[in-house]
Design a protein around this motif. Structure first.
Motif, PDB file in Angstrom:
ATOM      1  N   GLY A  16     -43.366  46.497  66.334  1.00 11.22           N
ATOM      2  CA  GLY A  16     -42.046  46.594  66.973  1.00 11.22           C
ATOM      3  C   GLY A  16     -42.115  46.924  68.456  1.00 11.22           C
ATOM      4  N   GLY A  19     -39.583  45.831  70.835  1.00 10.61           N
ATOM      5  CA  GLY A  19     -38.246  46.372  70.598  1.00 10.61           C
ATOM      6  C   GLY A  19     -38.074  47.734  71.230  1.00 10.61           C
ATOM      7  N   GLY A  81     -38.447  45.816  60.072  1.00  9.40           N
ATOM      8  CA  GLY A  81     -38.034  44.576  60.737  1.00  9.40           C
ATOM      9  C   GLY A  81     -36.523  44.445  60.800  1.00  9.40           C
ATOM     10  N   HIS A  82     -36.089  43.350  61.391  1.00 10.47           N
ATOM     11  CA  HIS A  82     -34.655  43.093  61.492  1.00 10.47           C
ATOM     12  C   HIS A  82     -34.051  43.019  60.087  1.00 10.47           C
ATOM     13  CE1 HIS A  82     -35.064  42.630  65.701  1.00 10.47           C
ATOM     14  NE2 HIS A  82     -35.753  41.507  65.655  1.00 10.47           N
ATOM     15  N   GLU A  83     -32.753  43.269  60.030  1.00  4.73           N
ATOM     16  CA  GLU A  83     -32.074  43.421  58.744  1.00  4.73           C
ATOM     17  C   GLU A  83     -31.827  42.073  58.070  1.00  4.73           C
ATOM     18  OE1 GLU A  83     -31.243  44.735  61.621  1.00  4.73           O
ATOM     19  OE2 GLU A  83     -30.971  46.896  61.394  1.00  4.73           O
ATOM     20  N   THR A  84     -32.794  41.632  57.279  1.00  2.00           N
ATOM     21  CA  THR A  84     -32.607  40.441  56.462  1.00  2.00           C
ATOM     22  C   THR A  84     -32.862  40.841  55.018  1.00  2.00           C
ATOM     23  OG1 THR A  84     -34.934  39.833  56.511  1.00  2.00           O
ATOM     24  CG2 THR A  84     -33.557  38.962  58.293  1.00  2.00           C
ATOM     25  N   ARG A  87     -36.634  41.332  54.125  1.00  2.00           N
ATOM     26  CA  ARG A  87     -37.590  42.175  54.861  1.00  2.00           C
ATOM     27  C   ARG A  87     -38.391  43.120  53.975  1.00  2.00           C
ATOM     28  NH1 ARG A  87     -34.471  46.906  58.363  1.00  2.00           N
ATOM     29  NH2 ARG A  87     -32.926  47.380  56.768  1.00  2.00           N
TER      30      ARG A  87
END
Ligand SMILES: NC(=O)c1ccc[n+]([C@@H]2O[C@H](COP(=O)([O-])OP(=O)(O)OC[C@H]3O[C@@H](n4cnc5c(N)ncnc54)[C@H](OP(=O)(O)O)[C@@H]3O)[C@@H](O)[C@H]2O)c1
Length: 297
Positions: A16, A19, A81-84, A87
């Motif tokens: 990350g 980010g 990770g991104h909110e999928t 994940r």
């Protein structure tokens, strides 16, 4: 705070790093002279830091590349990770890769109240990843964050309204800077294995109180309007996002309403040696945070 151990000179893998939180962690570690591997999806966006090697992978789901990246690593920081919906599986691959690579220990950035009963649907995912970390058999530390203080201004619409089904619930939001500083302590010092920490601010605000605080700091008209669950679903229906993500947004508020984010912990102070910042302290140092709000309301 603990004394740095010889681990401080061994390799830390930071994910990350392109980010917000991972980037802060990487910069703090570099300032301490740490040796780190920054595991990123786009090397061009990785911070260029002394003592760091940038390794590009397709993502956590890229098992072969993750094993190669984690080989020779003592401490692995897994930033979610991104909110999928997918994940949790991707995190599982990264954890399996850490085991295969012989990593010494894992630090996972999780979320307050992580588990199957969490109202906040993303915290249910964090609970599943915590289970995977525990099941890995590796020494580990779970560092649970509350909502970011930095994100509260983003809840304010350009009209000056915060709209959501949070009732009069309270949120003990924590600044990303405090999260990163606490993570650095856990990554570089011994004595954290098997521990779970809760990173919160030192106050818990209702959205009405947060609105007053943001209005005062910005000189803009900002207020909180409660929605019912049905109103919240309707007002977000037009957004181009999956149902899963929309449910994540809405349960951000309903988790606050349920009192699941209100507990204040002393863990930031215990880990970093300083008090976490409050919203009223943070806002003056971020003058553009509410620039998107119309001055006339
Ligand atoms: N507590 C809160 O209020 C809050 C708010 C928002 C998000 N979060 C969660 O906390 C995490 C860290 O927060 P942040 O502010 O640092 O988020 P951020 O700025 O969006 O950074 C997320 C980082 O994770 C990387 N990443 C995402 N999916 C990945 C995948 N499948 N494989 C490998 N890397 C992946 C991103 O890489 P790219 O740059 O390549 O995309 C980025 O470097 C977020 O990812 C999210 O899960 C928490």
């Amino acid at each position: 705070m603990s004394d740095p151990t010889p681990e401080a000179s061994s390799t830390i893998a930071v994910t990350g790093a392109t980010g917000q939180v991972g980037g802060r962690v990487a910069r703090l570690l570099a300032a301490q002279g740490a040796t780190q591997k920054l595991i990123v999806r786009d090397a061009a966006r990785a911070p260029k830091l002394e003592g760091s090697t940038v390794i590009q992978v397709k993502g956590y789901e890229d098992r072969e590349a993750m094993v190669a990246a984690l080989t020779g690593v003592e401490v692995f920081l897994l930033i979610p990770g991104h909110e999928t919906a997918a994940r949790v599986e991707a995190h599982q691959v990264a954890i399996d890769a850490a085991v295969a690579a012989g990593v010494g220990r894992i630090v996972f950035l999780s979320f307050v109240g992580a588990g199957p009963d969490a109202t906040f649907v993303f915290a249910r995912q964090h609970g599943l990843t915590e289970d995977a970390v525990r099941a890995s058999g590796l020494p580990h530390t779970l560092v649970r964050m509350n909502f970011y203080l930095d994100v509260l201004p983003e809840f304010v619409q350009s009209t000056g309204e915060i709209l959501g089904p949070a009732g009069e619930g309270r949120v003990a939001a924590v600044a990303r800077d405090d999260v990163a500083a606490a993570l650095v302590e856990v990554l570089t010092c011994s004595g954290h294995d098997g521990k779970t920490y809760e990173l919160t601010g030192r106050e818990a605000l209702t959205f009405s109180e947060a609105a007053v605080c943001m209005a005062r700091a910005s000189g803009r008209p900002i207020s909180y309007r409660k929605e019912t669950l049905e109103q919240a679903r309707l007002s977000r229906a037009h957004y181009d996002a999956t149902d899963f993500v929309k449910e994540g947004w809405i349960t951000t508020y309903t988790a606050v309403a349920a009192g699941e984010l209100s507990e204040i912990s002393g863990d930031v102070r215990m880990l970093t040696g300083r008090d976490p910042v409050t919203l009223s302290e943070w806002l003056p140092t971020h003058p553009l945070a509410l620039a998107h709000v119309d001055t006339l309301g």
